[in-house]
Design an enzyme around this catalytic site. Structure first.
Site: not given
Ligand code: 0RA
Length: 671
Positions: A433, A506, A508, A510
């Site tokens: 990503e 990641d 998180d 997203d």
């Protein structure tokens, strides 16, 4: 089983009298033949088998409840309040009927001229099978004011059936049968019953046997659970849909056609996915079969007929069976004399007569329902038409992607940093990503075997899009070209260029979102890649914990706490008086200067892959020698795909929340 005696039954009565009775040796020799396996599933089949007998007695109108107790000593008892297994002399065996039932295999399926049992595939083999596979069994019958009992060791009676007492006043168990057994530990891989499994199965049985109470007590934990559903499968449908927006009250039909009892309940919801449960003689058929085929044919035909007649669609625009599936919740339960269970796990009903029976019964019921409920019919048909439009759009988009020249013969995407190795079994593709993490990964990788494909954040914009839009997305197209397999009809797993495909995102929201999208893509279009174990999720660390020159990485919160604990202890053993854990930001190698005699343990929380330098990324996440990686299972991808569907229709707030809660599910599964 249908309660009425049919013409066929009467004709076969004579033949059925000649019940074939056989000893239990074959069961001991080949347990798997009778209960499917000697693993956990087979073990639980013992309980299902005994419970089935009680449920049959309830379905015949003679019992109202079945109590199951998981005892602390490993035994299980099943008690029904039915007529009690007869104890009088059996004509063929010259032994007590109870002893005969407990110690002989009943090939005939009939007993004393009574419809004793509908035999069904894996279970429906008879309580004698349970007896044969138990180190100890006790059968207790209470009828006509007396208590009778017999005990067995590995299926052999210890003594004749004994009258052991009178039923006393105030006794709560006055009539019925109680079977208590201890599974033979030398037969089964495990003899530990799982409460959850027992609850799930018996709760389902309670739905399928309306107005019968099923109690489950687990004495090991001191808990009791009771189930009673007056509404049968209609209650079941309502339970499944309780949190969903429904389009109408459930449609219900129950009719017997030539020995086949057909029971169906249907309710459409606002959802995208389908929930369909099918059963034959109360046995779940996960692979479907003839009843399901009949169901789909009737549903498609009736809805099309009504939609055309009422000008919802034109004559030449037929709605397909797949269009009917979005938002459908349905339960199909059939009962028939000789069910044939087929397929790899015997989870598919093979009897062709069931197809026509379901088709006819449901077809008629649907036509009447649609005519009588035009408002509900409109809601359902609008939903189906929407699904149809989406399907046509999706196909058009897919075809444009697939069209020759779009994916084939194209050179590899410029963003791909390919590896030099050409043997796919040694090659790995990291889908990373963001460009910055992509940069670190490109520098940190092993060039020979590891390829890097950075995905831009853009893929995020497909939030509200359907899968067809996703396929038109350039980033996704690059991914497909990089994999080399093609897609859809052209898909060829032999052409897969990397046997490890690693999603590296990641930790998180997203990241979780991108992971969900990718898993959905693989689930829908590259199922085989998952099934053959080629898809992985990278597990980058969440924390770096350092003290002085030494440091460790933590991949979970738990691990972080343990490392901190350990470090604090070590520090205290040393000379320092005070120790403090301090969170530091990215790039800060050390915490700010500390007062005299105080040392800090530095805790660095990684928010994104981009925060790691190439060496760190290699050490923690990419190095095959030291990394942790999660191999994606088809169930994980299915969950992701469900999440994806849920997300499409929802508001942004709940959608984000949903991703966060559920993505953990996918990510934190242990390695
Ligand atoms: C055959 C005939 C009768 C009862 C049963 C079977 C029976 C079997 C089981 C197995 C578990 N619980 C059961 N309850 C009843 C009826 C005999 C009569 O007419 O009384």
């Amino acid at each position: 089983m249908a309660k009425e005696k049919t013409q066929k039954d009467k004709q076969q009565y004579g033949a059925a009298q000649i019940t074939v009775l056989e000893g239990l040796d074959p069961v001991r020799k080949r347990p798997g033949m009778y209960i499917g396996s000697t693993g956990e599933t087979g073990l639980h089949h013992l309980v299902w088998e005994v419970v089935d007998n009680g449920i049959d007695e309830a379905m015949a109108g003679h019992a109202t409840k079945v109590d199951v107790v998981l005892h602390s000593d490993g035994k299980v008892s099943v008690t029904d309040n039915g007529r009690g297994i007869p104890i009088d002399r059996h004509k063929v065996t010259k032994k007590s009927a109870l002893e005969t039932v407990m110690t002989k295999l009943h090939a005939g399926g009939k007993f004393d001229g009574q419809a004793y049992k509908v035999s069904g595939g894996l279970h429906g083999v008879g309580v004698s099978v349970v007896n044969a596979l138990s180190s100890w069994t006790r059968a207790e019958v209470r009828r006509d004011g007396f208590v009778y009992a017999q005990e067995y060791v590995i299926g052999k009676p210890k003594h004749a059936v004994k009258k052991i007492g009178k039923i006393s006043r105030g006794d709560t168990f006055v009539r019925g049968t109680r079977i208590t057994f201890e599974p033979d530990a030398s037969v089964f891989e495990t003899t530990e019953f799982k409460l959850k499994t027992v609850i799930e199965h018996l709760r389902q049985q309670a739905y399928l046997t309306p107005s019968t109470r099923i109690n489950i007590t687990d004495e090991r934990v001191g808990q009791t659970f009771g189930y009673f559903f007056e509404g049968g499968i209609v209650s079941y449908i309502k339970q499944i849909n309780r949190h969903k927006i429904v389009k109408h009250e459930p449609l219900y039909v129950n009719k017997t056609l030539e020995d086949v009892q057909v029971e169906v309940a249907i309710q459409y919801t606002d959802e995208f996915s389908e929930t369909l449960l099918s059963f034959a003689n109360n046995i779940y058929t996960p692979e479907g079969g003839m009843h399901l085929t009949g169901f789909r044919t009737a549903l498609t035909r009736s809805i099309n007929k009504y939609a055309t007649k009422n000008n919802y669609v034109k004559e030449n625009e037929k709605l397909t069976s797949d269009d009917m599936r979005e938002g459908l919740t349905a339960i199909i339960a059939v009962k028939l004399p000789n069910p044939q269970f087929e397929g790899q796990t015997k989870g598919k009903l093979g009897n062709p007569e069931v197809r026509t029976a379901v088709e006819q019964v449901l077809g008629e019921a649907l036509e009447i329902y649609l005519e009588e409920h035009p408002k509900d019919a409109q809601k359902v048909i609008e939903k189906v038409i929407l699904a149809s439009k989406a399907r046509i759009a999706a196909r058009a988009a897919r075809e444009s992607v697939i069209r020759k020249g779009v994916l084939e013969g194209l050179s590899l995407p410029g963003k791909l940093a390919d590896c030099s190795e050409s043997d796919p079994s040694k090659c790995e593709l990291f889908i990373v990503e963001g460009d910055s993490a992509g940069g670190s990964a490109k520098q940190g990788r092993s060039r020979k075997t590891q390829a890097i494909l950075p995905l831009r954040g853009k893929i995020l914009n497909v939030e509200r899009a359907r899968l067809d839009k996703m396929l038109a997305n350039n980033e996704i197209k690059n991914l497909i070209i990089a994999m080399g397999t093609g897609i859809s009809e052209q898909f060829d797993i032999q052409k897969l260029r990397y046997h490890h495909i690693v999603i590296m995102t990641d930790a998180d929201v997203d990241g979780a979102h991108i992971r969900t999208l990718l898993l959905t893509l693989y689930y829908r279009y590259f199922n085989d890649i998952i099934k053959q174990g080629h898809l992985y999720i990278a597990q980058p660390p969440l924390f770096k914990i350092s003290f002085g020159k030494s440091f460790e990485y933590a991949y979970t919160d738990d691990q972080k706490d343990k490392i901190l604990e350990k470090m604090k202890k070590n520090v205290k053993i040393g000379k320092e008086k005070k120790v403090e854990v301090q969170e530091i930001g990215v790039g800060e190698e050390n915490a700010p200067p500390q007062p005299e005699k105080m040392k800090a343990i530095n805790l660095q929380r990684y928010k994104g892959l981009g925060e790691m330098n190439p060496e760190q990324l290699w050490d923690t996440t990419m190095n095959p020698e030291t990394r942790r990686m999660y191999q994606v299972k088809i169930e994980d991808a299915e969950v992701a795909s469900d999440i994806f569907e849920t997300l499409m229709g929802n508001e942004v707030g709940p959608r984000k929340k949903y991703i966060i809660t559920h993505s953990r599910l996918v990510k934190n599964l242990d390695i």
